[in-house]
Design an enzyme around this catalytic site. Structure first.
Site, mmCIF file in Angstrom:
data_model
loop_
_atom_site.group_PDB
_atom_site.id
_atom_site.type_symbol
_atom_site.label_atom_id
_atom_site.label_comp_id
_atom_site.label_asym_id
_atom_site.label_seq_id
_atom_site.Cartn_x
_atom_site.Cartn_y
_atom_site.Cartn_z
ATOM 1 N N GLU A 1 -16.947 18.271 -1.758
ATOM 2 C CA GLU A 1 -15.578 17.776 -1.927
ATOM 3 C C GLU A 1 -15.421 17.198 -3.342
ATOM 4 O O GLU A 1 -16.153 16.288 -3.714
ATOM 5 C CB GLU A 1 -15.339 16.674 -0.885
ATOM 6 C CG GLU A 1 -13.938 16.138 -0.868
ATOM 7 C CD GLU A 1 -13.792 15.005 0.149
ATOM 8 O OE1 GLU A 1 -14.652 14.112 0.198
ATOM 9 O OE2 GLU A 1 -12.793 15.029 0.893
ATOM 10 N N GLU B 1 -13.139 9.845 10.671
ATOM 11 C CA GLU B 1 -12.349 10.850 9.935
ATOM 12 C C GLU B 1 -12.966 10.923 8.550
ATOM 13 O O GLU B 1 -12.719 10.059 7.705
ATOM 14 C CB GLU B 1 -10.883 10.408 9.853
ATOM 15 C CG GLU B 1 -10.200 10.233 11.194
ATOM 16 C CD GLU B 1 -9.814 11.543 11.854
ATOM 17 O OE1 GLU B 1 -9.906 12.598 11.198
ATOM 18 O OE2 GLU B 1 -9.449 11.516 13.038
ATOM 19 N N LEU B 2 -13.805 11.933 8.323
ATOM 20 C CA LEU B 2 -14.613 11.968 7.092
ATOM 21 C C LEU B 2 -14.089 13.027 6.114
ATOM 22 O O LEU B 2 -13.024 13.589 6.303
ATOM 23 C CB LEU B 2 -16.072 12.208 7.467
ATOM 24 C CG LEU B 2 -16.635 11.237 8.520
ATOM 25 C CD1 LEU B 2 -18.080 11.577 8.851
ATOM 26 C CD2 LEU B 2 -16.509 9.787 8.082
ATOM 27 N N CYS C 1 -7.995 14.436 1.802
ATOM 28 C CA CYS C 1 -9.138 14.956 2.551
ATOM 29 C C CYS C 1 -8.896 16.410 2.936
ATOM 30 O O CYS C 1 -9.835 17.173 3.064
ATOM 31 C CB CYS C 1 -9.379 14.091 3.780
ATOM 32 S SG CYS C 1 -7.904 13.853 4.753
ATOM 33 N N TRP D 1 -8.537 4.726 0.112
ATOM 34 C CA TRP D 1 -7.424 4.396 -0.780
ATOM 35 C C TRP D 1 -6.452 5.541 -1.007
ATOM 36 O O TRP D 1 -5.419 5.346 -1.623
ATOM 37 C CB TRP D 1 -7.974 3.952 -2.148
ATOM 38 C CG TRP D 1 -9.075 4.850 -2.639
ATOM 39 C CD1 TRP D 1 -10.427 4.612 -2.527
ATOM 40 C CD2 TRP D 1 -8.956 6.140 -3.246
ATOM 41 N NE1 TRP D 1 -11.147 5.670 -3.022
ATOM 42 C CE2 TRP D 1 -10.265 6.624 -3.481
ATOM 43 C CE3 TRP D 1 -7.876 6.936 -3.623
ATOM 44 C CZ2 TRP D 1 -10.517 7.856 -4.066
ATOM 45 C CZ3 TRP D 1 -8.127 8.173 -4.201
ATOM 46 C CH2 TRP D 1 -9.428 8.617 -4.413
ATOM 47 N N ASN D 2 -6.752 6.752 -0.552
ATOM 48 C CA ASN D 2 -5.918 7.876 -1.002
ATOM 49 C C ASN D 2 -4.545 7.901 -0.325
ATOM 50 O O ASN D 2 -3.569 8.317 -0.925
ATOM 51 C CB ASN D 2 -6.660 9.208 -0.850
ATOM 52 C CG ASN D 2 -7.015 9.534 0.568
ATOM 53 O OD1 ASN D 2 -7.306 8.643 1.376
ATOM 54 N ND2 ASN D 2 -6.999 10.800 0.903
ATOM 55 N N GLY E 1 -13.004 7.734 5.772
ATOM 56 C CA GLY E 1 -13.624 7.585 4.459
ATOM 57 C C GLY E 1 -14.654 8.675 4.247
ATOM 58 O O GLY E 1 -14.597 9.737 4.878
ATOM 59 N N SER E 2 -15.586 8.397 3.371
ATOM 60 C CA SER E 2 -16.555 9.433 2.993
ATOM 61 C C SER E 2 -17.628 9.611 4.073
ATOM 62 O O SER E 2 -17.889 8.699 4.869
ATOM 63 C CB SER E 2 -17.220 9.049 1.672
ATOM 64 O OG SER E 2 -17.933 7.850 1.857
ATOM 65 N N PRO F 1 -8.853 -2.789 4.482
ATOM 66 C CA PRO F 1 -8.387 -1.676 3.638
ATOM 67 C C PRO F 1 -9.354 -1.443 2.477
ATOM 68 O O PRO F 1 -10.257 -2.252 2.238
ATOM 69 C CB PRO F 1 -7.046 -2.189 3.106
ATOM 70 C CG PRO F 1 -7.219 -3.679 3.037
ATOM 71 C CD PRO F 1 -8.156 -4.049 4.166
#
Ligand code: NAD
Length: 480
Positions: free
Chosen positions: A382, A248-249, A282, A151-152, A227-228, A176
């Site tokens: 993080e 892409e973490l 991120c 969501w960022n 995401g995470s 999404p």
């Protein structure tokens, strides 16, 4: 109470109600429900994947210049709709309108970038060791892509996958974040407006279970995930069959400010990359290592600048620098990291609390923690909120070691006016991106991706499209 929007899935060129219940989406500035969208079921997901699979049979053969035409048109449509798309972003995740508008404008450029790349998919002709043979190396689209996004950056992170996949000749199903479905719906309205052929791009809204169903679908050819790290690991276990993944973490990005840094620029850079988007980036700077000679001046100036940032409702108030964080988990993580640092001896120079004058909404004050040590959570996990931990160092070797010491490998930042230091740090920092004397680690034409615990695969640039292509070797015997 605001008007509650009703969102729908976009499947096979039509807007559909989902089979399941509705999911509530809230405004982080007020806590009000602002949208209801389908919490999509396995059946919804199956219809979307089947549509994408059917569409792939023709889209893969569509001339690249025609694919480029659709992407250019969609980029123009998005730019024309930027006011409403930006409002949808801010209403659901809180970043101030100017930042949301900038995100939409960047996505519009991404459509144009990948439109051009679509026409530049090239192969190779290779000499053979025997006469009368020629080897052709061709690049072909992988197939149906499952794109799962956070969501960022609710539209850009969809766009990097969507644009590159469509340019390559793939079709796609996008899931999404459950926090920001309306912004995604706005992007799909633009695809509908330019009459992208039915099934080429599909949207299913929903929470984690919808993502799980999508990843597990056997007709998916590739999973592109942002995401995470925890969800990335879960996807590894859920994915059906053997297929390519890109991950892409999360990051936990360090800044090194050497004794030879321009301190004005270093403070300005730290301020921007720690607090923009309320730190929910991120590649946000989470932790800074500053040479002892500059340390006290750096932390005091950064704290003063952070205190000057205007915290507020980015949708209804002007001149806001930092909006609410998107959800309560982030708010609580900020509180946890600050409490942990405080209990271990950090100085809270500014912030360290929710603002007293805003009892409603997920607000957290921009926070600068000085005298941090590596055992504090803020220095190795993080935060994903408006909090930075700062620590002094004496020798550069130890700063490099500390910067590299966490599982994250997404981006690192350096301020130094010394060329030898710049090259040494550029080489030794074990991160996918290193930004020197600036804090904008990503540009659309350069590969962007993580390493170590921050994942693998690339977005942006030509490399961002290569991930949606597979090679084929055609060896022709022609006798002459
Ligand atoms: P998240 O992992 O909680 O959710 C991301 C997406 O995965 C959502 O759409 C969610 O519904 C879906 N999902 C959840 N469980 C799933 C499952 N089991 N199977 C399939 N899908 C599932 O992440 P978030 O809180 O939305 O985003 C924040 C994280 O994203 C941070 O760690 C941040 O660093 C990272 N991020 C990374 C990059 C990058 O480029 N490396 C960019 C932006 C954000």
């Amino acid at each position: 109470m605001e008007h509650v929007a009703r969102g729908r899935n976009y499947i096979d060129g039509r807007w559909e109600e989902g089979d399941g219940t509705a999911l509530e989406v809230r405004d982080p500035a007020t806590g009000d429900v602002v949208a209801l969208v389908p919490d999509s079921t396995e059946q919804d997901v199956d219809r979307a994947v089947s549509a994408a699979r059917r569409a792939w049979n023709s889209w893969r053969w569509v001339n690249p210049t025609v694919r480029a035409g659709y992407l250019h048109a969609a980029g123009d449509a998005l730019a024309a709709a930027k006011v409403q798309v930006a409002a949808a972003i801010t209403r659901e995740m809180g970043k101030p309108i100017p930042e949301a508008t900038g995100e939409v404008e960047k996505l519009a450029k991404t459509f144009h970038f990948y439109a051009e790349e679509a026409t530049r998919i090239t192969g190779a002709t290779l000499p053979n060791e025997e006469d009368g043979f020629t080897s052709l190396v061709e690049k072909e689209p992988i197939g149906v892509v499952a794109a799962i996004t956070p969501w960022n950056y609710p539209v850009e992170l969809i766009g990097w996958k969507l644009c590159a996949a469509l340019a390559a000749g793939c079709t796609i199903v996008v899931k999404p974040s459950e926090y920001t479905p309306s912004a995604a719906i706005e992007v799909f309205r633009c695809l509908e407006a330019v009459e992208l052929p039915a099934g080429v791009a599909n949207l299913v809204t929903g929470a984690g279970a919808t993502g799980r169903a999508l990843v597990a679908h056997p007709a998916i050819s590739k999973v592109a995930f942002t995401g995470s790290a925890a969800t990335g690991e879960a996807i590894f276990k859920t994915v059906s069959g053997v297929k390519p993944l890109s991950m892409e973490l999360g990051g936990n990005c360090p800044l090194i400010v050497t004794a030879r840094a321009d301190i004005d620029q270093a403070v300005a850079g730290a301020l921007r990359r720690s607090f923009r988007n309320a730190g929910q980036i991120c590649i946000a700077i989470n932790r800074a290592y500053v040479h002892a000679d500059l340390y006290e001046e750096f932390v005091q100036r950064l704290a003063k600048a952070a205190e000057g940032l205007v915290v507020g409702d980015g949708l209804r108030e002007d001149d806001v620098d930092v909006g609410p964080v998107t959800n309560v988990e982030i708010l609580e993580r900020c509180e946890r990291h600050v409490a942990d640092a405080r209990s271990k001896g950090a100085r809270v120079l500014v912030g360290g609390a929710r603002p007293g004058d805003r009892p409603v909404g997920n607000y957290y004050l921009p926070t600068v923690l000085a005298d941090c040590t590596q055992d504090m959570q803020v220095m190795h996990e993080e935060t994903f909120g408006p909090v930075i931990g700062v620590s002094p160092y004496d020798d550069l070797e130890s700063a490099i070691e500390l910067a590299n010491s966490t599982p994250a490998g997404l981006a690192a930042y350096v301020y130094s006016e010394d060329l030898s230091e710049v090259f040494a740090l550029g080489r030794r920092l074990d991160f996918g991106s290193v930004a020197v004397n600036n804090v904008d680690a990503g540009t659309i034409n350069a590969p962007y991706g993580g390493r170590k615990g921050s994942g693998f695969g690339y977005e942006h640039g030509r490399e961002g499209m290569e991930g949606y292509l597979q090679m084929k070797h055609v060896r022709v015997r022609h006798r002459s």
